[in-house]
Design a protein around this motif. Structure first.
Motif, PDB file in Angstrom:
ATOM      1  N   GLN A  10      14.756  -4.615   2.088  1.00 27.83           N
ATOM      2  CA  GLN A  10      14.615  -5.274   3.383  1.00 27.83           C
ATOM      3  C   GLN A  10      13.611  -4.528   4.238  1.00 27.83           C
ATOM      4  N   VAL A  11      12.586  -5.252   4.653  1.00 28.92           N
ATOM      5  CA  VAL A  11      11.545  -4.620   5.446  1.00 28.92           C
ATOM      6  C   VAL A  11      12.103  -4.153   6.787  1.00 28.92           C
ATOM      7  N   SER A  12      13.109  -4.877   7.313  1.00 31.63           N
ATOM      8  CA  SER A  12      13.700  -4.458   8.588  1.00 31.63           C
ATOM      9  C   SER A  12      14.396  -3.105   8.447  1.00 31.63           C
ATOM     10  N   GLY A  60      13.057  11.613  -8.170  1.00 32.75           N
ATOM     11  CA  GLY A  60      13.025  13.046  -8.484  1.00 32.75           C
ATOM     12  C   GLY A  60      12.666  13.870  -7.263  1.00 32.75           C
ATOM     13  N   LYS A  61      11.654  13.420  -6.547  1.00 31.96           N
ATOM     14  CA  LYS A  61      11.191  14.170  -5.375  1.00 31.96           C
ATOM     15  C   LYS A  61      12.221  14.138  -4.233  1.00 31.96           C
ATOM     16  N   THR A  62      12.745  12.970  -3.938  1.00 30.46           N
ATOM     17  CA  THR A  62      13.745  12.910  -2.860  1.00 30.46           C
ATOM     18  C   THR A  62      14.991  13.691  -3.283  1.00 30.46           C
ATOM     19  N   LEU A 137       5.144  17.313   0.500  1.00 31.25           N
ATOM     20  CA  LEU A 137       3.701  17.052   0.479  1.00 31.25           C
ATOM     21  C   LEU A 137       3.358  15.935  -0.509  1.00 31.25           C
ATOM     22  N   ARG A 138       4.049  15.895  -1.657  1.00 32.57           N
ATOM     23  CA  ARG A 138       3.788  14.833  -2.658  1.00 32.57           C
ATOM     24  C   ARG A 138       4.164  13.460  -2.100  1.00 32.57           C
ATOM     25  N   LEU A 139       5.320  13.389  -1.445  1.00 37.85           N
ATOM     26  CA  LEU A 139       5.749  12.119  -0.848  1.00 37.85           C
ATOM     27  C   LEU A 139       4.806  11.732   0.287  1.00 37.85           C
ATOM     28  N   ARG A 141       1.621  12.456   0.671  1.00 39.51           N
ATOM     29  CA  ARG A 141       0.357  11.904   0.168  1.00 39.51           C
ATOM     30  C   ARG A 141       0.539  10.470  -0.302  1.00 39.51           C
ATOM     31  N   ALA A 142       1.686  10.189  -0.916  1.00 43.05           N
ATOM     32  CA  ALA A 142       1.952   8.832  -1.398  1.00 43.05           C
ATOM     33  C   ALA A 142       2.097   7.866  -0.222  1.00 43.05           C
ATOM     34  N   LEU A 143       2.608   8.374   0.884  1.00 39.90           N
ATOM     35  CA  LEU A 143       2.803   7.544   2.069  1.00 39.90           C
ATOM     36  C   LEU A 143       1.468   7.064   2.637  1.00 39.90           C
ATOM     37  N   PHE A 149      -2.559   0.578   1.637  1.00 42.70           N
ATOM     38  CA  PHE A 149      -2.313  -0.652   0.877  1.00 42.70           C
ATOM     39  C   PHE A 149      -1.769  -1.758   1.775  1.00 42.70           C
ATOM     40  N   LEU A 150      -0.759  -1.443   2.559  1.00 47.67           N
ATOM     41  CA  LEU A 150      -0.149  -2.452   3.427  1.00 47.67           C
ATOM     42  C   LEU A 150      -1.119  -2.901   4.517  1.00 47.67           C
ATOM     43  N   GLN A 151      -1.953  -1.978   4.940  1.00 54.39           N
ATOM     44  CA  GLN A 151      -2.968  -2.333   5.930  1.00 54.39           C
ATOM     45  C   GLN A 151      -3.944  -3.345   5.351  1.00 54.39           C
ATOM     46  N   LEU A 185      -4.542  11.644 -16.562  1.00 58.12           N
ATOM     47  CA  LEU A 185      -3.453  10.951 -17.248  1.00 58.12           C
ATOM     48  C   LEU A 185      -2.607  10.119 -16.279  1.00 58.12           C
ATOM     49  N   VAL A 186      -2.269  10.711 -15.134  1.00 57.35           N
ATOM     50  CA  VAL A 186      -1.469   9.999 -14.136  1.00 57.35           C
ATOM     51  C   VAL A 186      -2.269   8.818 -13.578  1.00 57.35           C
ATOM     52  N   ARG A 187      -3.575   9.031 -13.391  1.00 63.28           N
ATOM     53  CA  ARG A 187      -4.414   7.933 -12.893  1.00 63.28           C
ATOM     54  C   ARG A 187      -4.420   6.750 -13.866  1.00 63.28           C
ATOM     55  N   ALA A 189      -1.986   5.973 -15.911  1.00 57.36           N
ATOM     56  CA  ALA A 189      -0.662   5.353 -15.801  1.00 57.36           C
ATOM     57  C   ALA A 189      -0.575   4.484 -14.559  1.00 57.36           C
ATOM     58  N   ALA A 190      -1.140   4.973 -13.471  1.00 59.82           N
ATOM     59  CA  ALA A 190      -1.123   4.212 -12.221  1.00 59.82           C
ATOM     60  C   ALA A 190      -1.871   2.894 -12.405  1.00 59.82           C
ATOM     61  N   GLU A 191      -3.039   2.967 -13.058  1.00 62.20           N
ATOM     62  CA  GLU A 191      -3.846   1.756 -13.275  1.00 62.20           C
ATOM     63  C   GLU A 191      -3.039   0.688 -14.015  1.00 62.20           C
ATOM     64  N   VAL A 195      -0.939  -3.598 -12.380  1.00 63.17           N
ATOM     65  CA  VAL A 195      -0.857  -4.931 -12.971  1.00 63.17           C
ATOM     66  C   VAL A 195       0.469  -5.600 -12.623  1.00 63.17           C
ATOM     67  N   ALA A 196       1.511  -4.773 -12.442  1.00 59.16           N
ATOM     68  CA  ALA A 196       2.841  -5.319 -12.169  1.00 59.16           C
ATOM     69  C   ALA A 196       3.002  -5.766 -10.720  1.00 59.16           C
ATOM     70  N   MET A 197       2.020  -5.454  -9.868  1.00 57.72           N
ATOM     71  CA  MET A 197       2.111  -5.859  -8.467  1.00 57.72           C
ATOM     72  C   MET A 197       2.204  -7.377  -8.353  1.00 57.72           C
ATOM     73  N   ARG A 205       7.347 -13.682   1.157  1.00 52.55           N
ATOM     74  CA  ARG A 205       8.795 -13.908   1.112  1.00 52.55           C
ATOM     75  C   ARG A 205       9.541 -12.629   1.464  1.00 52.55           C
ATOM     76  N   LEU A 206       9.012 -11.538   0.952  1.00 56.72           N
ATOM     77  CA  LEU A 206       9.656 -10.238   1.161  1.00 56.72           C
ATOM     78  C   LEU A 206       9.761  -9.901   2.644  1.00 56.72           C
ATOM     79  N   VAL A 207       8.750 -10.233   3.395  1.00 55.74           N
ATOM     80  CA  VAL A 207       8.776  -9.931   4.821  1.00 55.74           C
ATOM     81  C   VAL A 207       9.156 -11.168   5.634  1.00 55.74           C
ATOM     82  N   CYS A 208       9.688 -12.187   4.950  1.00 56.25           N
ATOM     83  CA  CYS A 208      10.139 -13.416   5.589  1.00 56.25           C
ATOM     84  C   CYS A 208       9.061 -14.090   6.431  1.00 56.25           C
TER      85      CYS A 208
END
Ligand code: 1Q0
Length: 246
Positions: A10-12, A60-62, A137-139, A141-143, A149-151, A185-187, A189-191, A195-197, A205-208
């Motif tokens: 839920q985006v809210s 894992g990080k959280t 720091l890892r989280l 950077r991901a943020l 992306f959302l922007q 290697l991680v790059r 995997a990310a690529e 595709v699953a996006m 729909r997700l944000v109604c």
């Protein structure tokens, strides 16, 4: 914001966690910060096994930070350090109740965590360790990737331009931010994960939202809330020379 019934993510809820994380005193509260990630994991899990690796990485990080907080709660800094009766006595008298009811003191906020871990010598600036600071720091950077992306997803395309798919925007944002910190290697995997996006209608729909305009409004709120949390964390880490922790 209305709640989307029947949907896990839920985006809210994401918004309220992010807003709760940004305290009045330019700090970031860790518990709601981690709850924001829990919410994002729900989103990822709905996308299927392709992105399972990413949710696992975030969990894992959280998990590392939560475990550190749990341990500190059981064995607060004052006691661990001193072993002196006087301190024990003071702790018992003044703090034992608060500790039990409010959880970890050191891992309450980003700034208190930085202070406590520096004080205990837990932050290694040369080698990789499981400190809360390097994990955050890892989280962190991901943020930034998520915000970008959302922007991009919220922006209407410039007239004449083709409407890019979330998958493409996700890849673009990744290359501009998080990829710099990832191994080859991680790059790769990310690529594959991009595709699953799902497509735009899924996000709407997700944000109604009914359309791009409606989605833009919600996405802007999320981008702003992430920005607030991100900027505060960035400043705190930067002030302590922690933006490049191994
Ligand atoms: C389909 C979704 C695609 C998302 C793609 C993001 C790309 C990241 C892929 C990275 C794979 C993770 C493998 C491990 C990386 C670690 O090496 C790295 C460094 O840690 P360390 O301990 O080795 O130094 N870890 C990280 O960089 C942690 C961050 C991982 C990526 C976090 C992805 C966040 C995803 C959020 C969900 C997006 C939902 C948006 C929905 C919002 C709707 C309003």
């Amino acid at each position: 914001l209305s709640e989307c019934p029947g949907q896990e993510f839920q985006v809210s809820r994401l918004l309220s966690h992010l807003r709760a994380a940004a305290t009045p005193d330019s700090d970031v509260l860790i518990s709601p910060y981690l709850s924001s990630w829990d919410e994002l994991i729900k989103f990822l899990n709905a996308l299927g096994p392709m992105v399972g690796l990413i949710s696992q990485e975030i969990e894992g990080k959280t998990g590392i930070i939560r475990e550190l907080a749990r341990r500190e709660e059981e064995e607060p800094e004052g006691m661990r350090e001193a072993g002196s009766d006087r301190l024990h006595f003071e702790m018992d008298k003044d703090r034992s109740d608060t500790i039990r009811s409010e959880g970890s003191e050191s891992y309450r906020s980003v700034r208190s965590m930085i202070k406590a871990e520096l004080h205990l010598g837990l932050v290694n600036f040369q080698e990789q360790t499981d400190s809360g600071c390097r994990t955050l720091l890892r989280l962190h950077r991901a943020l930034l990737w998520l915000q970008l992306f959302l922007q991009k997803l919220g922006e209407s395309p410039t007239p004449g331009d083709r409407l890019q798919s979330p998958s493409e925007l996700c890849r673009e944002a990744y290359r501009e931010t998080l990829a710099q910190h990832h191994s080859w290697l991680v790059r790769r995997a990310a690529e594959m994960a991009f595709v699953a996006m799902p497509d735009r209608s899924y996000f709407f729909r997700l944000v109604c939202a009914q359309d791009q305009k409606g989605a833009t409004l919600v996405l802007r709120k999320v981008v702003r809330a992430i920005g607030e949390v991100y900027t505060r964390t960035e400043r705190a880490l930067e002030e302590h020379g922690m933006l490049n922790l191994p």
